[in-house]
Design an enzyme around this catalytic site. Sequence first.
Site: not given
Ligand code: GLU
Length: 590
Positions: A2, A585
Amino acid sequence: MCGIYTYVGQKAAEKEVLAGLKRLLYRGYDSWGVAGLVDKRIQSVKEIGVLRQTKPLGFGLSHMALGHTRWATHGGVTQKNAHPHLSQDGSLALAHNGIVENFAVLKNDLIQQGETFVSETDSEVILRLIERALKNQHHWPTIFKQVYDEIRGRNTIVVLTRQGEIWAVRDGSPLVIGVGQNEIILSSDTMSLPSRIKKMIFVDNHQVVGVNAQGKLSIYSLDNDQKIKPKFEVLHRAKNVINKDGYQHYMLKEIYQSAKVVKQVRQMINQPQLDQAAKLVSHAQKVYVIGSGSAGVAAGQIAYYLRTIAQVDAVSLIGADASSYLNLFDSTTVIIAPSQSGETADVIEVLEQARAKGAQIITYVNMPGSMMTRLADVSLMAQAGPEICVMSTKVVLSQMAFGYLLASQIAQQSTKADRQLQLLATSLDKLLKQKKWLRQLKTMAHQLAYQNHIYLLGKGRSYSIIKEGMIKMIEGVYLHAHALPAGDLKHYVIAIVTQGTPVLALVSDLSMLRDVQSALSEVKARGAKTYGLSFTDELKADEHLRLPHLTQLTELLGLVALQLLSYYMALELGNNIDKPRNIAKSVTVK
Ligand code: GLU
């Protein structure tokens, strides 16, 4: 993984946040969302898929907004699961980067206590916990502390409040603060900050950041609520680096930067850090090179160079599978960690544990100021420039070339290594301009792109290289590729070789020719279609792509050839090359 991007300032926040999120797309692109503070109310827009929004979101002149681009870990790719998540009374918007490892238990408990959930994400559990804490508490460092006492894992959280404040806490996934003239930006990386931002602050793990509507910044310790004095740093950036320079894709541009990257590695010869790293490694009793994904195969090549050039007993480990070695780490251990982002959660966890046991750490990272560099005793920077394509190419080359240089420095052969690296850079430059060679490579790509499986064979100095070919073919071409040492083929893989099965072998020095040739002959006898990538015509294959011969490092020409081959295979299939399916990435989650 994210990407999170937050704007507070005098410009139109939605425009700033959309532009910032677009620069963070390498971190994930399953869905995106922006929440803005409009007339003391929080409004939000969320969509599935890559952020391509060009129209306004309707937040008008709102000066405060929070955006997120998601790489889903918990809960499918749906609009409901997209961030930011709104609290039940609409007074808060939350964006999250990480994984709440005990989310199922917490969610269950909360449901028992009457709470309801709109999404399937672990992130919404954090939101419910914040809402509950807010009932008796309004001091955000304390609220976050209460939440962190409940959740497990590494989680970075940013919240926008209806009162016109941003509150954030970092643990694991990176967070930086860009400080401009009357504006504050919180982002997952420095690269996404606009060029007008010249000052920044790296947020450390367990720091809480608050920004009010006037842009007043405060930083606290999550652990003891103490105020922390902001440590401003000057933001150094190359200009206009994020463009394709006329190449069809970033991947192609980055492969064509190979020679430049090798030249950059040569510059390291004069840096004291190289010598410091060499001394640490030569005095160590145990040396582990640890990486994940492509950096994991680069780790294999670095360890190979250390063993064969410097006679160092170095072993490579994959970040996600290093735990059985933990009890072997002690003060006589040196760990070398190559990473593009310097934020790879799997590796960071091992490094933290190793450090606690007294091991010394050398990092080789491309992203300045990252978490890994902060854990390092000796930190060397790849300085390969931003790598925008989600698939790593030039940085893998840089990591391997660095391994060669480090091994040569330990063996007191750095002058020779410098010459070899120079030859490599010149050959790469020439090779990537050779029309006939490129035509042959594209023909091979055309033949291979439509296969369902491919087997890649190597040995010794080319073994990690073919593994990198395998990774590129899997992540970019979506082709089931399997790399293995040539000699191991007869032990099992041969069972599934049938008429027309493609088998590609890389031969980068004569000592491996016999074994690789035998393997190719064995599969040929069972109807395989064989492909050879080598500097010598002595390798007999149905199709042959010739590489120039270097005294050392021919394998790194093979590396670039395999990356380019994968690029043209993906192009042939019309794949989304710079943003392949499902991957991101900077893998900051476990
Ligand atoms: N666990 C959260 C979700 O799936 C954030 C994901 C992340 O940080 O990659 O929305």
